[in-house]
Write a protein that holds these residues in place. Sequence first.
Motif, PDB file in Angstrom:
ATOM      1  N   GLU A 121      37.834  38.998  34.394  1.00  0.00           N
ATOM      2  CA  GLU A 121      39.211  38.674  34.760  1.00  0.00           C
ATOM      3  C   GLU A 121      39.458  39.038  36.224  1.00  0.00           C
ATOM      4  O   GLU A 121      38.827  39.936  36.769  1.00  0.00           O
ATOM      5  N   VAL A 122      40.387  38.305  36.839  1.00  0.00           N
ATOM      6  CA  VAL A 122      40.646  38.444  38.267  1.00  0.00           C
ATOM      7  C   VAL A 122      42.103  38.833  38.478  1.00  0.00           C
ATOM      8  O   VAL A 122      43.005  38.224  37.892  1.00  0.00           O
ATOM      9  N   ARG A 123      42.334  39.846  39.324  1.00  0.00           N
ATOM     10  CA  ARG A 123      43.693  40.216  39.705  1.00  0.00           C
ATOM     11  C   ARG A 123      44.138  39.290  40.831  1.00  0.00           C
ATOM     12  O   ARG A 123      43.373  39.015  41.757  1.00  0.00           O
ATOM     13  N   LEU A 124      45.385  38.807  40.743  1.00  0.00           N
ATOM     14  CA  LEU A 124      45.908  37.855  41.714  1.00  0.00           C
ATOM     15  C   LEU A 124      47.229  38.309  42.309  1.00  0.00           C
ATOM     16  O   LEU A 124      48.050  38.905  41.610  1.00  0.00           O
ATOM     17  N   LYS A 125      47.417  38.005  43.573  1.00  0.00           N
ATOM     18  CA  LYS A 125      48.732  38.071  44.195  1.00  0.00           C
ATOM     19  C   LYS A 125      49.220  36.625  44.164  1.00  0.00           C
ATOM     20  O   LYS A 125      48.598  35.739  44.755  1.00  0.00           O
ATOM     21  N   VAL A 126      50.307  36.378  43.454  1.00  0.00           N
ATOM     22  CA  VAL A 126      50.769  35.011  43.196  1.00  0.00           C
ATOM     23  C   VAL A 126      51.959  34.674  44.090  1.00  0.00           C
ATOM     24  O   VAL A 126      52.888  35.465  44.230  1.00  0.00           O
ATOM     25  N   PHE A 127      51.929  33.472  44.683  1.00  0.00           N
ATOM     26  CA  PHE A 127      53.003  32.996  45.551  1.00  0.00           C
ATOM     27  C   PHE A 127      53.816  31.883  44.890  1.00  0.00           C
ATOM     28  O   PHE A 127      54.746  31.372  45.488  1.00  0.00           O
ATOM     29  N   ALA A 128      53.449  31.484  43.682  1.00  0.00           N
ATOM     30  CA  ALA A 128      54.108  30.386  42.980  1.00  0.00           C
ATOM     31  C   ALA A 128      54.940  30.933  41.829  1.00  0.00           C
ATOM     32  O   ALA A 128      54.674  32.023  41.323  1.00  0.00           O
ATOM     33  N   GLU A 129      55.954  30.176  41.419  1.00  0.00           N
ATOM     34  CA  GLU A 129      56.763  30.601  40.282  1.00  0.00           C
ATOM     35  C   GLU A 129      55.966  30.553  38.990  1.00  0.00           C
ATOM     36  O   GLU A 129      56.093  31.424  38.148  1.00  0.00           O
ATOM     37  N   ASP A 130      55.150  29.506  38.807  1.00  0.00           N
ATOM     38  CA  ASP A 130      54.384  29.359  37.572  1.00  0.00           C
ATOM     39  C   ASP A 130      52.994  28.843  37.887  1.00  0.00           C
ATOM     40  O   ASP A 130      52.762  27.637  37.962  1.00  0.00           O
ATOM     41  N   LEU A 131      52.071  29.754  38.080  1.00  0.00           N
ATOM     42  CA  LEU A 131      50.692  29.393  38.389  1.00  0.00           C
ATOM     43  C   LEU A 131      50.040  28.661  37.216  1.00  0.00           C
ATOM     44  O   LEU A 131      49.191  27.802  37.406  1.00  0.00           O
ATOM     45  N   GLY A 132      50.461  28.987  36.004  1.00  0.00           N
ATOM     46  CA  GLY A 132      49.842  28.448  34.799  1.00  0.00           C
ATOM     47  C   GLY A 132      49.923  26.940  34.632  1.00  0.00           C
ATOM     48  O   GLY A 132      49.168  26.369  33.856  1.00  0.00           O
ATOM     49  N   GLY A 181      39.810  38.030  48.013  1.00  0.00           N
ATOM     50  CA  GLY A 181      40.165  37.375  49.265  1.00  0.00           C
ATOM     51  C   GLY A 181      40.201  35.854  49.194  1.00  0.00           C
ATOM     52  O   GLY A 181      40.651  35.199  50.127  1.00  0.00           O
ATOM     53  N   THR A 182      39.746  35.285  48.095  1.00  0.00           N
ATOM     54  CA  THR A 182      39.732  33.831  47.949  1.00  0.00           C
ATOM     55  C   THR A 182      41.140  33.317  47.701  1.00  0.00           C
ATOM     56  O   THR A 182      41.846  33.802  46.808  1.00  0.00           O
ATOM     57  N   GLN A 183      41.546  32.350  48.492  1.00  0.00           N
ATOM     58  CA  GLN A 183      42.843  31.703  48.286  1.00  0.00           C
ATOM     59  C   GLN A 183      42.688  30.637  47.208  1.00  0.00           C
ATOM     60  O   GLN A 183      41.707  29.892  47.197  1.00  0.00           O
ATOM     61  N   LEU A 184      43.647  30.579  46.300  1.00  0.00           N
ATOM     62  CA  LEU A 184      43.653  29.581  45.233  1.00  0.00           C
ATOM     63  C   LEU A 184      44.667  28.510  45.611  1.00  0.00           C
ATOM     64  O   LEU A 184      45.833  28.812  45.824  1.00  0.00           O
ATOM     65  N   TRP A 185      44.217  27.273  45.689  1.00  0.00           N
ATOM     66  CA  TRP A 185      45.071  26.214  46.203  1.00  0.00           C
ATOM     67  C   TRP A 185      44.998  24.958  45.345  1.00  0.00           C
ATOM     68  O   TRP A 185      44.063  24.777  44.555  1.00  0.00           O
ATOM     69  N   VAL A 186      46.008  24.132  45.524  1.00  0.00           N
ATOM     70  CA  VAL A 186      46.067  22.798  44.906  1.00  0.00           C
ATOM     71  C   VAL A 186      46.498  21.824  45.997  1.00  0.00           C
ATOM     72  O   VAL A 186      47.103  22.223  46.997  1.00  0.00           O
ATOM     73  N   PRO A 187      46.222  20.535  45.810  1.00  0.00           N
ATOM     74  CA  PRO A 187      46.699  19.551  46.789  1.00  0.00           C
ATOM     75  C   PRO A 187      48.227  19.528  46.829  1.00  0.00           C
ATOM     76  O   PRO A 187      48.888  19.740  45.806  1.00  0.00           O
ATOM     77  N   ARG A 188      48.790  19.290  47.979  1.00  0.00           N
ATOM     78  CA  ARG A 188      50.248  19.266  48.172  1.00  0.00           C
ATOM     79  C   ARG A 188      50.921  18.298  47.205  1.00  0.00           C
ATOM     80  O   ARG A 188      51.979  18.571  46.661  1.00  0.00           O
ATOM     81  N   ASP A 189      50.287  17.146  46.958  1.00  0.00           N
ATOM     82  CA  ASP A 189      50.922  16.134  46.105  1.00  0.00           C
ATOM     83  C   ASP A 189      50.933  16.508  44.622  1.00  0.00           C
ATOM     84  O   ASP A 189      51.540  15.806  43.816  1.00  0.00           O
ATOM     85  N   ILE A 231      42.740  39.352  44.476  1.00  0.00           N
ATOM     86  CA  ILE A 231      42.771  40.669  45.117  1.00  0.00           C
ATOM     87  C   ILE A 231      41.789  41.651  44.472  1.00  0.00           C
ATOM     88  O   ILE A 231      41.716  42.798  44.892  1.00  0.00           O
ATOM     89  N   GLY A 232      41.024  41.185  43.482  1.00  0.00           N
ATOM     90  CA  GLY A 232      40.018  42.054  42.888  1.00  0.00           C
ATOM     91  C   GLY A 232      39.737  41.708  41.447  1.00  0.00           C
ATOM     92  O   GLY A 232      40.291  40.757  40.889  1.00  0.00           O
ATOM     93  N   ALA A 233      38.860  42.499  40.859  1.00  0.00           N
ATOM     94  CA  ALA A 233      38.488  42.313  39.458  1.00  0.00           C
ATOM     95  C   ALA A 233      39.403  43.136  38.561  1.00  0.00           C
ATOM     96  O   ALA A 233      40.003  44.123  38.990  1.00  0.00           O
ATOM     97  N   HIS A 234      39.497  42.706  37.296  1.00  0.00           N
ATOM     98  CA  HIS A 234      40.243  43.454  36.287  1.00  0.00           C
ATOM     99  C   HIS A 234      39.348  43.585  35.063  1.00  0.00           C
ATOM    100  O   HIS A 234      38.982  42.578  34.446  1.00  0.00           O
ATOM    101  N   GLY A 235      38.973  44.782  34.718  1.00  0.00           N
ATOM    102  CA  GLY A 235      38.116  44.989  33.565  1.00  0.00           C
ATOM    103  C   GLY A 235      36.677  44.584  33.849  1.00  0.00           C
ATOM    104  O   GLY A 235      36.273  44.406  34.998  1.00  0.00           O
ATOM    105  N   VAL A 236      35.902  44.410  32.759  1.00  0.00           N
ATOM    106  CA  VAL A 236      34.475  44.114  32.903  1.00  0.00           C
ATOM    107  C   VAL A 236      34.098  42.708  32.461  1.00  0.00           C
ATOM    108  O   VAL A 236      32.948  42.311  32.578  1.00  0.00           O
ATOM    109  N   ALA A 237      35.062  41.943  31.951  1.00  0.00           N
ATOM    110  CA  ALA A 237      34.743  40.635  31.371  1.00  0.00           C
ATOM    111  C   ALA A 237      35.008  39.454  32.301  1.00  0.00           C
ATOM    112  O   ALA A 237      35.012  38.320  31.875  1.00  0.00           O
TER     113      ALA A 237
END
Length: 153
Positions: A15-26, A66-74, A7-13
Amino acid sequence: MVLAVAIGAHGVAGEVRLKVFAEDLGVHTVLNGGALTLRSVRPGNNGAIARFAEVSSRDAAEALRGTQLWVPRDSLPPLEEGEYYHADLIGLAAVSDADEPLGTVVAVENFGAGDVLEIERPTGKRFMVPMRADAVPEWNGDRLVVTTAFIEV
């Protein structure tokens, strides 16, 4: 499966701001088919702040907006009985408990009290149904059944 959206940049180095739909993106370090490598993620205002190996400047982070971050379903963990991924419901045919066609699930929303399905009729009219056992007694990979009492005419 989409796990987050930039959803945008964070700071100058970079980092990216995210809207997260998963419990644990990490737990997912490789995203978008290997195009992005997640180095770190932490809570932020209105979502999360992430650092990717491939993004090193504010301009590059902003370009991901606007970029969606995805992983394969499996790569997702298996589901327990009664659990579902939102993406598995979107696109399902909806029928009444009398087996009459209602339309297609076009969205899954959550306004704080649980998931709500948005079903679009062939006419384009839409109605919403709570994703609860009394409203949606069954679903599978082909269709979901809506109890008559929850169907808007």
